[in-house]
Motif scaffolding. Structure first.
Motif, PDB file in Angstrom:
ATOM      1  N   ARG A  76       0.832  -1.204   0.000  1.00  0.00           N
ATOM      2  CA  ARG A  76       0.000   0.000   0.000  1.00  0.00           C
ATOM      3  C   ARG A  76       0.867   1.255   0.000  1.00  0.00           C
ATOM      4  NH1 ARG A  76      -5.272  -1.309   3.611  1.00  0.00           N
ATOM      5  NH2 ARG A  76      -5.891  -3.116   2.396  1.00  0.00           N
ATOM      6  N   ASP A  77       2.171   1.098   0.228  1.00  0.00           N
ATOM      7  CA  ASP A  77       3.040   2.287   0.243  1.00  0.00           C
ATOM      8  C   ASP A  77       4.398   1.969  -0.378  1.00  0.00           C
ATOM      9  OD1 ASP A  77       4.124   0.899   2.646  1.00  0.00           O
ATOM     10  OD2 ASP A  77       2.344   1.728   3.618  1.00  0.00           O
ATOM     11  N   ASP A  78       5.393   1.667   0.441  1.00  0.00           N
ATOM     12  CA  ASP A  78       6.729   1.403  -0.094  1.00  0.00           C
ATOM     13  C   ASP A  78       6.842  -0.049  -0.549  1.00  0.00           C
ATOM     14  OD1 ASP A  78       7.088   3.897   0.919  1.00  0.00           O
ATOM     15  OD2 ASP A  78       8.647   3.382   2.368  1.00  0.00           O
ATOM     16  N   ALA A  79       7.674  -0.288  -1.569  1.00  0.00           N
ATOM     17  CA  ALA A  79       8.011  -1.656  -1.939  1.00  0.00           C
ATOM     18  C   ALA A  79       9.039  -2.178  -0.940  1.00  0.00           C
ATOM     19  CB  ALA A  79       8.578  -1.693  -3.347  1.00  0.00           C
ATOM     20  N   ALA A  80       9.119  -3.509  -0.801  1.00  0.00           N
ATOM     21  CA  ALA A  80      10.048  -4.085   0.179  1.00  0.00           C
ATOM     22  C   ALA A  80      11.496  -3.676  -0.118  1.00  0.00           C
ATOM     23  CB  ALA A  80       9.904  -5.605   0.185  1.00  0.00           C
ATOM     24  N   GLY A  81      11.885  -3.736  -1.374  1.00  0.00           N
ATOM     25  CA  GLY A  81      13.258  -3.391  -1.751  1.00  0.00           C
ATOM     26  C   GLY A  81      13.580  -1.933  -1.471  1.00  0.00           C
ATOM     27  N   PRO A 111      22.733   0.205  -3.938  1.00  0.00           N
ATOM     28  CA  PRO A 111      21.574  -0.350  -3.233  1.00  0.00           C
ATOM     29  C   PRO A 111      21.999  -1.145  -1.995  1.00  0.00           C
ATOM     30  CG  PRO A 111      22.046  -1.632  -5.223  1.00  0.00           C
ATOM     31  CD  PRO A 111      23.099  -0.566  -5.138  1.00  0.00           C
ATOM     32  N   ALA A 112      21.226  -1.006  -0.912  1.00  0.00           N
ATOM     33  CA  ALA A 112      21.680  -1.493   0.388  1.00  0.00           C
ATOM     34  C   ALA A 112      21.194  -2.908   0.730  1.00  0.00           C
ATOM     35  CB  ALA A 112      21.217  -0.524   1.481  1.00  0.00           C
ATOM     36  N   GLY A 113      20.300  -3.454  -0.103  1.00  0.00           N
ATOM     37  CA  GLY A 113      19.659  -4.720   0.235  1.00  0.00           C
ATOM     38  C   GLY A 113      20.610  -5.838   0.608  1.00  0.00           C
ATOM     39  N   LYS A 114      21.638  -6.021  -0.202  1.00  0.00           N
ATOM     40  CA  LYS A 114      22.557  -7.135   0.003  1.00  0.00           C
ATOM     41  C   LYS A 114      23.317  -6.998   1.332  1.00  0.00           C
ATOM     42  CE  LYS A 114      25.520  -9.813  -3.061  1.00  0.00           C
ATOM     43  NZ  LYS A 114      26.306  -9.795  -4.306  1.00  0.00           N
ATOM     44  N   GLU A 115      23.738  -5.755   1.638  1.00  0.00           N
ATOM     45  CA  GLU A 115      24.501  -5.506   2.856  1.00  0.00           C
ATOM     46  C   GLU A 115      23.607  -5.679   4.087  1.00  0.00           C
ATOM     47  OE1 GLU A 115      27.479  -5.433   3.402  1.00  0.00           O
ATOM     48  OE2 GLU A 115      27.811  -4.401   5.319  1.00  0.00           O
ATOM     49  N   VAL A 116      22.355  -5.225   4.012  1.00  0.00           N
ATOM     50  CA  VAL A 116      21.426  -5.405   5.139  1.00  0.00           C
ATOM     51  C   VAL A 116      21.214  -6.906   5.370  1.00  0.00           C
ATOM     52  CG1 VAL A 116      19.069  -5.020   5.986  1.00  0.00           C
ATOM     53  CG2 VAL A 116      20.260  -3.180   4.772  1.00  0.00           C
ATOM     54  N   ASP A 117      21.059  -7.655   4.294  1.00  0.00           N
ATOM     55  CA  ASP A 117      20.881  -9.110   4.379  1.00  0.00           C
ATOM     56  C   ASP A 117      22.094  -9.749   5.072  1.00  0.00           C
ATOM     57  OD1 ASP A 117      19.772 -11.635   3.949  1.00  0.00           O
ATOM     58  OD2 ASP A 117      20.384 -11.760   1.849  1.00  0.00           O
ATOM     59  N   ARG A 118      23.295  -9.295   4.697  1.00  0.00           N
ATOM     60  CA  ARG A 118      24.526  -9.843   5.279  1.00  0.00           C
ATOM     61  C   ARG A 118      24.608  -9.521   6.786  1.00  0.00           C
ATOM     62  NH1 ARG A 118      29.626  -8.776   6.813  1.00  0.00           N
ATOM     63  NH2 ARG A 118      29.311  -6.525   6.679  1.00  0.00           N
ATOM     64  N   LEU A 119      24.364  -8.237   7.117  1.00  0.00           N
ATOM     65  CA  LEU A 119      24.408  -7.814   8.525  1.00  0.00           C
ATOM     66  C   LEU A 119      23.348  -8.565   9.341  1.00  0.00           C
ATOM     67  CD1 LEU A 119      24.811  -3.950   8.041  1.00  0.00           C
ATOM     68  CD2 LEU A 119      26.536  -5.503   8.977  1.00  0.00           C
ATOM     69  N   ALA A 120      22.182  -8.766   8.710  1.00  0.00           N
ATOM     70  CA  ALA A 120      21.071  -9.407   9.411  1.00  0.00           C
ATOM     71  C   ALA A 120      21.436 -10.813   9.870  1.00  0.00           C
ATOM     72  CB  ALA A 120      19.829  -9.441   8.518  1.00  0.00           C
ATOM     73  N   HIS A 121      22.271 -11.488   9.087  1.00  0.00           N
ATOM     74  CA  HIS A 121      22.649 -12.852   9.449  1.00  0.00           C
ATOM     75  C   HIS A 121      23.631 -12.902  10.615  1.00  0.00           C
ATOM     76  CE1 HIS A 121      20.514 -14.065   5.853  1.00  0.00           C
ATOM     77  NE2 HIS A 121      20.513 -15.266   6.377  1.00  0.00           N
ATOM     78  N   ILE A 122      24.262 -11.759  10.914  1.00  0.00           N
ATOM     79  CA  ILE A 122      25.183 -11.694  12.058  1.00  0.00           C
ATOM     80  C   ILE A 122      24.413 -11.288  13.317  1.00  0.00           C
ATOM     81  CG2 ILE A 122      27.333 -10.667  12.926  1.00  0.00           C
ATOM     82  CD1 ILE A 122      27.941  -9.906   9.950  1.00  0.00           C
ATOM     83  N   GLY A 123      23.409 -10.386  13.118  1.00  0.00           N
ATOM     84  CA  GLY A 123      22.705  -9.837  14.280  1.00  0.00           C
ATOM     85  C   GLY A 123      21.502 -10.655  14.736  1.00  0.00           C
ATOM     86  N   GLN A 124      20.803 -10.104  15.742  1.00  0.00           N
ATOM     87  CA  GLN A 124      19.607 -10.733  16.328  1.00  0.00           C
ATOM     88  C   GLN A 124      18.444  -9.754  16.270  1.00  0.00           C
ATOM     89  OE1 GLN A 124      19.501 -13.848  17.707  1.00  0.00           O
ATOM     90  NE2 GLN A 124      21.664 -14.169  17.150  1.00  0.00           N
ATOM     91  N   LEU A 163       9.085 -17.527  -6.331  1.00  0.00           N
ATOM     92  CA  LEU A 163       9.661 -16.357  -5.669  1.00  0.00           C
ATOM     93  C   LEU A 163      10.515 -15.639  -6.706  1.00  0.00           C
ATOM     94  CD1 LEU A 163      10.279 -14.662  -3.114  1.00  0.00           C
ATOM     95  CD2 LEU A 163      12.162 -16.254  -2.641  1.00  0.00           C
ATOM     96  N   ALA A 164      10.191 -14.371  -6.983  1.00  0.00           N
ATOM     97  CA  ALA A 164      10.904 -13.656  -8.046  1.00  0.00           C
ATOM     98  C   ALA A 164      11.085 -12.183  -7.707  1.00  0.00           C
ATOM     99  CB  ALA A 164      10.136 -13.798  -9.354  1.00  0.00           C
ATOM    100  N   GLY A 165      11.941 -11.510  -8.482  1.00  0.00           N
ATOM    101  CA  GLY A 165      12.236 -10.092  -8.257  1.00  0.00           C
ATOM    102  C   GLY A 165      13.563  -9.927  -7.541  1.00  0.00           C
ATOM    103  N   GLY A 166      14.086  -8.708  -7.541  1.00  0.00           N
ATOM    104  CA  GLY A 166      15.407  -8.443  -6.968  1.00  0.00           C
ATOM    105  C   GLY A 166      15.556  -8.894  -5.519  1.00  0.00           C
ATOM    106  N   VAL A 167      14.505  -8.725  -4.711  1.00  0.00           N
ATOM    107  CA  VAL A 167      14.582  -9.082  -3.294  1.00  0.00           C
ATOM    108  C   VAL A 167      14.497 -10.609  -3.104  1.00  0.00           C
ATOM    109  CG1 VAL A 167      13.566  -8.668  -0.996  1.00  0.00           C
ATOM    110  CG2 VAL A 167      13.664  -6.814  -2.642  1.00  0.00           C
ATOM    111  N   ALA A 168      14.138 -11.333  -4.177  1.00  0.00           N
ATOM    112  CA  ALA A 168      14.109 -12.796  -4.105  1.00  0.00           C
ATOM    113  C   ALA A 168      15.501 -13.359  -3.865  1.00  0.00           C
ATOM    114  CB  ALA A 168      13.521 -13.368  -5.390  1.00  0.00           C
ATOM    115  N   ALA A 169      16.524 -12.531  -4.074  1.00  0.00           N
ATOM    116  CA  ALA A 169      17.902 -12.967  -3.802  1.00  0.00           C
ATOM    117  C   ALA A 169      18.191 -12.956  -2.304  1.00  0.00           C
ATOM    118  CB  ALA A 169      18.890 -12.052  -4.529  1.00  0.00           C
ATOM    119  N   ASN A 170      17.281 -12.364  -1.519  1.00  0.00           N
ATOM    120  CA  ASN A 170      17.506 -12.236  -0.082  1.00  0.00           C
ATOM    121  C   ASN A 170      17.485 -13.609   0.599  1.00  0.00           C
ATOM    122  OD1 ASN A 170      16.313 -11.921   2.804  1.00  0.00           O
ATOM    123  ND2 ASN A 170      17.111  -9.903   2.308  1.00  0.00           N
ATOM    124  N   GLN A 171      18.593 -13.929   1.269  1.00  0.00           N
ATOM    125  CA  GLN A 171      18.749 -15.261   1.859  1.00  0.00           C
ATOM    126  C   GLN A 171      17.761 -15.501   2.987  1.00  0.00           C
ATOM    127  OE1 GLN A 171      20.735 -17.323   0.112  1.00  0.00           O
ATOM    128  NE2 GLN A 171      19.680 -18.876   1.327  1.00  0.00           N
TER     129      GLN A 171
END
Lengths: 345, 158
Positions: A162-167, A182-195, A270-278
């Motif tokens: 209804r507003d922003d896209a996930a990416g 674009p920050a998606g990949k780095e956020v995904d990487r950091l997310a796997h280290i954090g809680q 599952l498709a689209g750029g954010v589909a690469a998100n682990q």
């Protein structure tokens, strides 16, 4: 190459990437040349606005040559030309549309118009043949949609953001964290280290529809960072990323499960750029265990971003159904799938 | 002359957008500037409602321009966020600014040199010391027409 084979030369230029591909029978990628703005900026030692705006035009002829050479085919071997005509940036789209129309006219080939979002979904075809009915979760920088595909070539939206896209949410909170675009990949990487320590709100998670919302999450994230700044506290980037990603993944996964319960399908794509998100891939793998009759098909990582190969995959359907465009084909920046009947936008 | 309004929640931001919409005509240009999450899109949702647009207003960040044709006048919702590094010249912004609809631009600082002379700039600022949802909206009109409109909206609100 067998004479039965269908070869499509496809074009994609809806946003930052200029791409040309040759795809066989909608399944096999013979070549997929992608030129990004970033490379061109590097070549000129920084960002030059004129270079950025003319980038697609500069790149496209070189991309065509490379795509044909790499596929080891000539114009005479082709059966059709395909192009993304929307949605996207009008100036960018026009470059691909004009190039495709020119090649089609010059070599007397049929022209297949492709919706960019349908292209993203069909990238899954490089992993596994799509079986119908199928449901697609399409997540990218510009879109977050649940799309029902009752039969080939038919796409119906059952839910969207209804507003922003996930990416986009990823890129914007990335900016708040000082990460580069674009920050998606780095956020995904950091997310796997954090809680997930911040427990951000899961918007729309309990509503009856299949819609998403990410602007509330973005605000909660910004508020958290602001409060910490005010009292001079430094928050763990890893935990912030993990908490943000968990909230996004929860909402995407919950709505997808709800859609699978409402619409019995053979496949979830599952498709689209954010589909690469682990984080998202892992979570859906887990959720799909409760649907043993549904095959989970993930678009291959190298075809999740914008590329022309996915356009060629989708165009094969259009070719078989003979949905051809003529030389009047124009770019449609606001092109959208229709909503499923009986629902409202 | 500048005009300031304080709002205490997102609903008030939305209502101000609705109010402003009643004064606007084709070719008008509204610039919405402020940090991420300051209320620019919420304000635009209100504006759209005020124009009689029932469709959902989604973020235009990725496509840069979103068009809504189903209201009293067309709404062209633009977002220059992705133009920080240039590229505005290929979008044909002049055609929108001299066109048949209302133009709303977020992150206009990235296309400053492409803007026409007259517009209404609204700057959204978080008021963190007061609360998470508090915002100050500062109306900065350029030209007589927008000065009058800003005065009307702000006075009506008070």
């Amino acid at each position: 190459m067998s004479s039965e084979d269908n070869l499509i030369l496809s074009f994609e230029s809806s946003c930052d990437e200029t791409s040309v591909a040759v795809v066989k029978n909608g399944r096999t990628v013979l070549s997929n040349v992608v030129a990004t703005q970033i490379k061109s900026h590097q070549r000129f030692g920084g960002v030059v606005p004129e270079v950025a705006s003319r980038h697609h035009i500069e790149q496209i002829t070189a991309c065509i040559d490379d795509a044909l050479t790499e596929a080891d085919v000539d114009y005479d071997d082709l059966n059709a030309v395909a192009v993304t005509y929307g949605p996207g940036l009008v100036g960018a789209l026009l470059v691909g549309v004009t190039a495709a129309k020119t090649v089609a006219f010059a070599h007397q080939l049929p022209l297949v118009p492709v919706n960019h979002m349908a292209g993203h979904i069909y990238a899954a075809q490089f992993e596994k043949t799509i079986e119908f009915p199928a449901l697609a979760l399409l997540v990218s920088g510009g879109h977050t949609e649940l799309v029902l595909m009752p039969e080939p070539g038919k796409f119906e939206i059952i839910g969207e953001t209804r507003d922003d896209a996930a990416g986009e949410a990823y890129d914007k909170i990335g900016r708040v964290m000082g990460l580069s675009y674009p920050a998606g990949k780095e956020v995904d990487r950091l997310a796997h280290i954090g809680q997930d320590t911040f427990h951000f709100p899961r918007a729309m998670d309990k509503t009856d529809d299949f819609d998403f919302s990410f602007s509330g999450l973005k605000s909660a994230f910004i508020n958290t960072v602001h409060h910490a700044d005010q009292i001079g506290e430094t928050l763990s980037k890893e935990d912030l990323a993990a908490s943000f990603q968990q909230a996004v993944v929860d909402v995407l996964a919950d709505k997808t499960v709800k859609a699978l319960n409402a619409y019995p399908v053979k496949q979830l794509i599952l498709a689209g750029g954010v589909a690469a998100n682990q984080g998202l891939r892992d979570r859906l793998d887990e959720e799909l265990k409760q649907f043993p009759e549904v095959a989970f098909v993930k678009a291959p990582l190298q075809y999740c971003g914008d590329n022309a190969a996915m356009v060629g995959a989708e165009a094969y359907v259009g070719f078989e159904q003979q949905t051809f465009a003529d030389s009047n084909l124009n770019a449609d920046p606001s092109l959208e799938f229709d909503w499923i009947k009986g629902e409202t936008a | 002359m500048d005009f300031k309004i304080e709002v205490t929640d997102a609903a008030q931001t939305y209502d101000l957008g609705m109010k402003l919409a009643t004064y606007l005509e084709p070719k008008d240009l509204i610039l919405l500037d402020g940090d991420l999450g300051a209320g620019k899109t919420t304000f635009t949702k209100g504006l759209a409602k005020g124009l009689g647009i029932d469709r959902n207003i989604k973020s235009p960040t990725f496509t840069i321009i979103r068009e809504y044709q189903d209201g009293r006048i067309p709404l062209y919702h633009m977002d220059a966020y992705r133009l920080e590094d240039g590229g505005a010249d290929e979008l044909g912004l002049d055609e929108y600014f001299n066109g048949d609809g209302l133009n709303v631009v977020e992150w206009s600082q990235f296309i400053d040199e492409d803007l026409p002379k007259n517009y209404l700039r609204i700057v959204f600022t978080r008021q963190d010391d007061k609360g998470d949802d508090f915002r100050q909206l500062e109306f900065k009109p350029q030209g007589e027409r927008f000065t009058e409109i800003a005065k009307q909206v702000v006075t009506q609100n008070g």
